[in-house]
Motif scaffolding. Structure first.
Motif, PDB file in Angstrom:
ATOM      1  N   ILE A 168      -3.615  -1.404   5.373  1.00 18.54           N
ATOM      2  CA  ILE A 168      -2.175  -1.612   5.203  1.00 18.54           C
ATOM      3  C   ILE A 168      -1.461  -0.994   6.394  1.00 18.54           C
ATOM      4  O   ILE A 168      -1.554   0.224   6.629  1.00 18.54           O
ATOM      5  CB  ILE A 168      -1.656  -0.985   3.892  1.00 18.54           C
ATOM      6  N   ARG A 195     -12.389  -3.265   1.029  1.00 17.55           N
ATOM      7  CA  ARG A 195     -11.594  -2.348   1.860  1.00 17.55           C
ATOM      8  C   ARG A 195     -10.396  -3.096   2.427  1.00 17.55           C
ATOM      9  O   ARG A 195     -10.527  -4.207   2.932  1.00 17.55           O
ATOM     10  CB  ARG A 195     -12.440  -1.821   3.019  1.00 17.55           C
ATOM     11  N   ALA A 196      -9.221  -2.483   2.317  1.00 18.38           N
ATOM     12  CA  ALA A 196      -7.992  -3.117   2.800  1.00 18.38           C
ATOM     13  C   ALA A 196      -7.284  -2.200   3.777  1.00 18.38           C
ATOM     14  O   ALA A 196      -7.268  -0.974   3.606  1.00 18.38           O
ATOM     15  CB  ALA A 196      -7.065  -3.449   1.627  1.00 18.38           C
ATOM     16  N   LEU A 245      -9.704   6.982   1.418  1.00 17.43           N
ATOM     17  CA  LEU A 245      -8.377   6.648   1.941  1.00 17.43           C
ATOM     18  C   LEU A 245      -8.186   7.404   3.246  1.00 17.43           C
ATOM     19  O   LEU A 245      -8.253   8.633   3.264  1.00 17.43           O
ATOM     20  CB  LEU A 245      -7.274   7.044   0.955  1.00 17.43           C
ATOM     21  N   SER A 295     -11.832   0.974  -1.060  1.00 21.70           N
ATOM     22  CA  SER A 295     -11.335   1.894  -0.025  1.00 21.70           C
ATOM     23  C   SER A 295     -10.102   1.308   0.662  1.00 21.70           C
ATOM     24  O   SER A 295      -9.891   0.099   0.687  1.00 21.70           O
ATOM     25  CB  SER A 295     -12.426   2.168   1.008  1.00 21.70           C
ATOM     26  N   ARG A 296      -9.274   2.208   1.210  1.00 14.96           N
ATOM     27  CA  ARG A 296      -8.028   1.783   1.851  1.00 14.96           C
ATOM     28  C   ARG A 296      -7.814   2.551   3.152  1.00 14.96           C
ATOM     29  O   ARG A 296      -8.193   3.723   3.276  1.00 14.96           O
ATOM     30  CB  ARG A 296      -6.825   2.041   0.923  1.00 14.96           C
ATOM     31  N   THR A 313      -0.617  -1.018  -4.414  1.00 14.16           N
ATOM     32  CA  THR A 313      -1.590  -1.687  -3.557  1.00 14.16           C
ATOM     33  C   THR A 313      -2.841  -0.836  -3.370  1.00 14.16           C
ATOM     34  O   THR A 313      -3.964  -1.337  -3.404  1.00 14.16           O
ATOM     35  CB  THR A 313      -0.972  -1.995  -2.182  1.00 14.16           C
ATOM     36  N   LEU A 314      -2.644   0.460  -3.203  1.00 14.50           N
ATOM     37  CA  LEU A 314      -3.774   1.356  -2.949  1.00 14.50           C
ATOM     38  C   LEU A 314      -4.693   1.487  -4.159  1.00 14.50           C
ATOM     39  O   LEU A 314      -5.919   1.533  -4.017  1.00 14.50           O
ATOM     40  CB  LEU A 314      -3.266   2.745  -2.532  1.00 14.50           C
ATOM     41  N   GLN A 331      -8.778  -5.236  -6.584  1.00 13.12           N
ATOM     42  CA  GLN A 331      -9.129  -5.454  -5.182  1.00 13.12           C
ATOM     43  C   GLN A 331     -10.161  -4.409  -4.764  1.00 13.12           C
ATOM     44  O   GLN A 331      -9.831  -3.272  -4.452  1.00 13.12           O
ATOM     45  CB  GLN A 331      -7.884  -5.364  -4.300  1.00 13.12           C
ATOM     46  N   ASP A 371      -5.965  -7.531   4.057  1.00  9.17           N
ATOM     47  CA  ASP A 371      -5.141  -6.652   4.894  1.00  9.17           C
ATOM     48  C   ASP A 371      -3.717  -7.206   4.922  1.00  9.17           C
ATOM     49  O   ASP A 371      -3.514  -8.426   4.869  1.00  9.17           O
ATOM     50  CB  ASP A 371      -5.681  -6.578   6.317  1.00  9.17           C
TER      51      ASP A 371
END
Length: 227
Positions: free
Chosen positions: A95, A92-93, A175, A201-202, A83-84, A89, A222
Motif C-alpha cells: 500500500i 502480500r499487498a 508488516l 503480509s503487508r 485493508t491491512l 486477502q 497492491d
C-alpha cells in the motif's frame, strides 16, 4: 495618495517573496539538498549541518503526534487498517501512501501502525525511515536487526542479506513500513527480500512522488492511497 496603495501592495508582495525564499532555504538545509553555493562551505561545516538535520527531521516529530493534535485522518486511518487486517486477502499487498510534503503521510501511517487492531494482527512488524542517502544494503541490515537480531557483517553483500531476510519472514505475517521513499531503485532492490507468502503480509510505503507509488504497485492486490 493615489501612489501609496500600489507601493504598499508592491512592498507586501516583496515581503511575501522573501518569506517564500526563506522557507525554501530552510527546506534545503532541513533535507540536506545540495546547492550551487555548497562548495563554499568547508567539510567541517557540512558535517555539522548534517548532524543538525538529524535533529530537525520533520518525520521524527510526525511519529510522536498525539491523537488530540490530529485532525481529519480518522476516515483514511480506518480505511487503511481495514485493508491491512483483511482476512480475505492472504497475498502480500503493498500500500503506497502518496501526497505532498507536510500533508500527514507519516502521521497517518504511524497511527495505523500503532493501532490495537494492527498490533494484534501481525506476527512481526518494523518501521524504517528512508533517507536519500540510504543504500538498499543499509535498509536490509536494519530490517534484519530489528526483526531477528541475526548478526550481519558490515560488508555483507545484498544477495546474502536478501536470503537472510526472506528466511526470517517467509512463514510470518509481517508488516513493514518504509517511510519517505524517494527513488524507485530503493523498492526495486528491497522487494526481493520481502517474500510474497500467503500469510496476509503487508508493506506500507509513504512517498511524495507519484512515480514511486506507481512503481511499487505491481499486482492487483497492491494499491495507491492518495492524500
Amino acid at each position: 495618495m493615489t501612489k501609496l496603495k500600489p507601493r504598499h501592495e508592491i512592498a507586501s508582495q516583496i515581503q511575501d517573496i522573501k518569506t517564500i525564499i526563506c522557507e525554501i532555504q530552510e527546506g534545503v538545509v532541513r533535507y540536506g539538498f545540495s546547492t550551487s553555493t555548497s562548495s563554499e562551505h568547508s567539510s567541517t561545516s557540512t558535517s555539522t549541518i548534517t548532524k543538525d538535520n538529524m535533529w530537525r527531521d520533520p518525520r521524527l516529530a510526525s511519529l510522536f503526534v498525539g491523537d488530540d493534535e490530529v485532525v481529519g485522518i480518522e476516515s483514511p486511518k480506518y480505511e487503511l487498517i481495514s485493508t491491512l487486517v483483511d482476512q480475505n486477502q492472504s497475498q502480500r499487498a503493498v500500500i503506497s501512501v502518496v501526497g505532498m510534503v507536510g500533508i500527514g503521510k507519516t502521521t497517518l501511517a504511524k497511527k495505523v501502525y500503532d493501532s490495537q487492531e494492527v498490533v494484534a494482527h501481525f506476527n512481526c512488524k518494523a518501521w524504517i525511515i528512508v533517507s536519500q542517502s540510504n543504500k538498499p544494503e543499509d535498509l536490509l541490515q536494519t530490517l534484519i536487526k530489528k526483526l531477528s537480531g541475526i548478526y550481519v557483517l558490515p560488508d555483507e553483500g545484498i544477495e546474502s542479506l536478501i536470503v537472510k531476510l526472506r528466511g526470517c519472514l517467509c512463514k510470518k505475517r509481517y508488516l513493514i513500513v518504509f517511510d519517505d521513499v524517494w527513488e524507485t531503485d530503493c523498492w526495486g532492490s528491497i522487494r526481493h527480500a520481502l517474500p510474497k507468502n500467503s500469510e496476509g503480509s503487508r508493506v506500507i510505503i509513504t512517498t511524495q512522488k507519484e512515480q514511486v507509488a506507481a512503481f511499487c504497485t505491481e499486482t492487483s492486490v497492491d494499491h495507491v492511497h492518495e492524500l
